[in-house]
Design a protein around this motif. Structure first.
Motif, PDB file in Angstrom:
ATOM      1  N   GLU A 124       0.919  -1.441   0.356  1.00 56.35           N
ATOM      2  CA  GLU A 124      -0.167  -0.194   0.378  1.00 56.35           C
ATOM      3  C   GLU A 124       0.821   1.210  -0.292  1.00 56.35           C
ATOM      4  O   GLU A 124       0.492   2.027  -0.314  1.00 56.35           O
ATOM      5  N   GLU A 176      -0.921  -4.532   3.698  1.00 59.71           N
ATOM      6  CA  GLU A 176      -0.037  -3.051   4.121  1.00 59.71           C
ATOM      7  C   GLU A 176       0.919  -3.048   4.333  1.00 59.71           C
ATOM      8  O   GLU A 176       2.222  -3.557   4.010  1.00 59.71           O
ATOM      9  N   SER A 177       1.697  -1.851   4.467  1.00 59.34           N
ATOM     10  CA  SER A 177       3.171  -1.210   5.134  1.00 59.34           C
ATOM     11  C   SER A 177       3.319  -1.294   3.321  1.00 59.34           C
ATOM     12  O   SER A 177       3.358  -0.581   2.040  1.00 59.34           O
ATOM     13  N   GLY A 196       6.409  -5.262   3.574  1.00 61.81           N
ATOM     14  CA  GLY A 196       5.182  -5.861   3.704  1.00 61.81           C
ATOM     15  C   GLY A 196       4.585  -6.570   2.730  1.00 61.81           C
ATOM     16  O   GLY A 196       3.993  -7.686   3.001  1.00 61.81           O
ATOM     17  N   TYR A 249       0.432  -6.538   9.898  1.00 60.90           N
ATOM     18  CA  TYR A 249       0.095  -5.629   8.749  1.00 60.90           C
ATOM     19  C   TYR A 249      -1.175  -6.727   8.158  1.00 60.90           C
ATOM     20  O   TYR A 249      -0.721  -8.385   7.733  1.00 60.90           O
ATOM     21  N   HIS A 275      -3.920  -7.455   5.088  1.00 62.72           N
ATOM     22  CA  HIS A 275      -4.284  -7.245   3.746  1.00 62.72           C
ATOM     23  C   HIS A 275      -5.342  -7.011   2.557  1.00 62.72           C
ATOM     24  O   HIS A 275      -7.000  -7.098   3.575  1.00 62.72           O
ATOM     25  N   TYR A 306     -10.656  -5.918   3.799  1.00 59.92           N
ATOM     26  CA  TYR A 306      -9.069  -6.152   4.351  1.00 59.92           C
ATOM     27  C   TYR A 306      -9.390  -7.518   5.533  1.00 59.92           C
ATOM     28  O   TYR A 306     -10.467  -7.471   6.015  1.00 59.92           O
TER      29      TYR A 306
END
Length: 609
Positions: free
Chosen positions: A493, A521-522, A527, A537, A539, A560
């Motif tokens: 992301e 995420e990240s 990530g 994190y 996804h 999510y």
């Protein structure tokens, strides 16, 4: 004077004398280090000016746009300039008035918070607060002026904004000893020892980079490749001029019949995926019951001056796939490509499809751009002036030194990866932390000149694989549409190297009827290196696949999920991996074990391997 008073006076004299002695010793040490610094700087080799910053054309375009804006809308620029003068002057008068009235309290501060100014003295001390506010007022004025500048296309506008921000970041008061309260306070408290240690760190970095400067981010002595990092059990089962192939030892009694071949990027070394057992994707895949092969690319030197992208495909991808198939006695493999290796995997798959080669059953792409119509933040370096500089530099030396790519990626996050670490190391005299990820980040590789030039010119600037077609090994017109194997793509992301929307467009243009897209995420590394055990994190998944018109539409309908994407991907690759068979020991009759993992290529640390 009493005897007690005399004793106290003697103790003070001894203390003062000891402090003076330490100060003199520190000054003498600084003199020695300064001589070493001068010697280290004299070792600096000249490099092409195209690698030092944007070409003069960009400055000319920016200046022309500014004068055109001034001519067409003078009131707007004058209003902004007067507003800046007024804000800066008002703050200066408020600060001066507070001091004149004997009030040490700083002037009112309603500017945005900036973690560079986290030390309480930036808010509590009137002088340092004045410096901070004046810098922030000026920085804001520059950013606003540049953001409203017309007459530039989108690419040039992005570059002007980026490089002007680099100048703004450079001149932050935190970056200078005399205007950094924490550094000054530390120097006084340690009687100059912090500055001595800082100079030692600076000299070490200059010497390590042969006269160039790049701050050391991690303790260079804290890690040993093959010792406390890159330690998953395995064996080198093949080696040629381009790579070593590592087959990892099984940890389960049975494994899936079809092996996995993982191609990491050759800008860095593969062990970012095997830093330690707790966050090793390599170990995790093996633990799920897969036979895993990982390519460990060579660190090129001047003898690789003739190596182009086709050599990476022929002597790298195609050879690694064939060796893995031969060792496991399987007709097909599942392939993974990470970053630049994912881009090249896409081109290789297009070539294989054109040739009727079905050796790859499925492909997974980690943070991969192959459609560079919008390269994101990296786009500021994807221009002819930068690529021309790379081409001239690599032709002269035979390769592009890893120093330049390391510096380039660092300046995408200059406050976090350049100025912040430099302040801690040089001004505060702190030793770099023992951080495995940052250690890996500084352990880069050189790049063959023809390869990097072809990759940047044809795949990035011309965007041939996503548009007009790319020529590879005698096959012309290869495009993403030729990639027809089942595929999964994992994008991140907040990725600043391979922005996720471009990764989505890349997959959208591929010709496969079986596509899965996962958004983690990240960022580019965190990530991907996101083990399930950390539960850090999450996804996003969209069950409608890539039916959306845009990546924004895809994300709007996506769901999510907490936790790592690793188990979800394993569920995807499992049915594409065949039945279970007895676990395989590394190597085979035609490919005996050469040595234990991680092999030799990954250990090369010289600037010229």
């Amino acid at each position: 004077m009493t005897s007690e008073d005399g004793a106290n006076a003697t103790k003070r004299d001894e203390t003062d004398g000891g402090a003076l002695e330490r100060m003199n010793a520190n000054l003498a040490r600084m003199d020695e280090l300064t001589k070493r610094l001068v010697g280290a700087l004299s070792q600096r080799q000249s490099s092409d000016q195209g690698l030092q910053g944007p070409g003069p054309e960009l400055y000319a375009k920016a200046m022309a746009a500014y004068w055109a804006e001034l001519a067409n809308n003078p009131g707007k620029l004058i209003e902004r300039q007067v507003g800046y003068w007024g804000q800066a002057l008002r703050h200066a008068m408020e600060a001066q008035g507070a001091l004149a009235q004997g009030k040490p309290a700083p002037a009112p501060d309603d500017l945005p918070k900036d973690r560079r100014f986290a030390n309480p003295l930036w808010d509590e001390h009137p002088y340092y607060n004045f410096l901070k506010q004046q810098y922030q007022i000026s920085a804001s004025a520059i950013r606003d002026t540049v953001s409203e500048l017309g007459g530039l296309d989108a690419a040039d506008k992005r570059r002007v904004e980026f490089f002007s921000q680099q100048i703004v970041d450079l001149f932050a008061p935190t970056n200078f000893l005399a205007t950094n309260p924490e550094a000054m306070q530390r120097a006084v408290e340690t009687e100059g020892e912090s500055l001595v240690k800082g100079l030692e760190n600076l000299v070490r970095d200059i010497e390590a980079n042969h006269g160039d400067w790049l701050v050391t981010l991690s303790d260079p002595d804290a890690f040993q490749v093959g010792g406390n990092i890159a330690a998953t059990e395995g064996s080198v089962v093949f080696r040629n001029r381009m790579f070593e192939l590592i087959q990892y030892a099984p940890t389960t009694k049975q494994v899936h019949a079809r092996p996995i071949v993982l191609f990491p990027p050759w800008i860095n070394k593969f062990y970012v995926l095997d830093l330690k057992p707790q966050n090793s994707l390599i170990k995790w895949i093996v633990d799920q019951g897969y036979t895993l092969f990982v390519v460990s690319w060579v660190n090129p030197d001047a003898s690789y001056a003739d190596v182009g992208l086709e050599d990476y495909v022929t002597d790298g991808y195609l050879t690694a796939i064939d060796v893995a198939r031969e060792i496991t006695k399987q007709d097909q493999v599942n392939a993974i490509g990470y970053c630049i290796a994912g881009t090249t995997l896409a081109a290789t798959l297009a070539l294989m499809a054109r040739r009727g080669d079905t050796s790859v059953a499925s492909a997974t792409f980690f943070t991969t751009l192959a459609d560079f119509s919008d390269p994101g933040e990296m786009g500021v370096f994807l221009d002819d002036d930068f690529v021309d500089g790379i081409e001239r530099e690599s032709k002269q030396k035979g390769y592009l030194d890893k120093f330049f790519m390391g510096r380039t990626f660092s300046y995408l996050r200059s406050n976090d990866l350049v100025y912040g670490p430099a302040i801690k190391s040089y001004m505060l005299g702190e030793a770099p932390p023992a951080f495995d990820l940052l250690y890996w980040n500084g352990d880069g590789t050189n790049l063959p000149g023809p390869m990097v030039t072809e990759y940047l010119r044809k795949l990035c600037l011309a965007n041939e694989l996503a548009t007009t077609g790319f020529s590879l090994l005698g096959e012309d017109g290869l495009t993403l549409g030729d990639v027809t194997v089942p595929l999964a793509a994992i994008a991140c992301e907040t990725d600043h190297i391979a922005q996720w929307k471009g990764a989505w467009h890349t997959v959208d243009k591929m010709g496969s009827d079986d596509k899965t897209f996962i958004l983690s995420e990240s960022g580019h590394i965190a990530g991907i290196v996101n083990p399930p055990s950390k539960k850090k994190y999450g996804h996003y998944i969209n069950d409608e696949g890539l039916e959306a018109e845009t990546p924004e539409d895809w994300l709007e309908k996506a769901v999510y999920h907490e936790g790592s994407w690793w188990p979800r991907w394993e569920e995807w690759v499992r049915p594409r991996s065949g039945k279970k068979v007895a676990a395989r020991k590394p190597g085979g009759p035609n490919h005996p074990v050469i040595e234990a993992a991680p092999g030799q290529y990954v250990k090369s640390k010289d600037r010229a391997a």
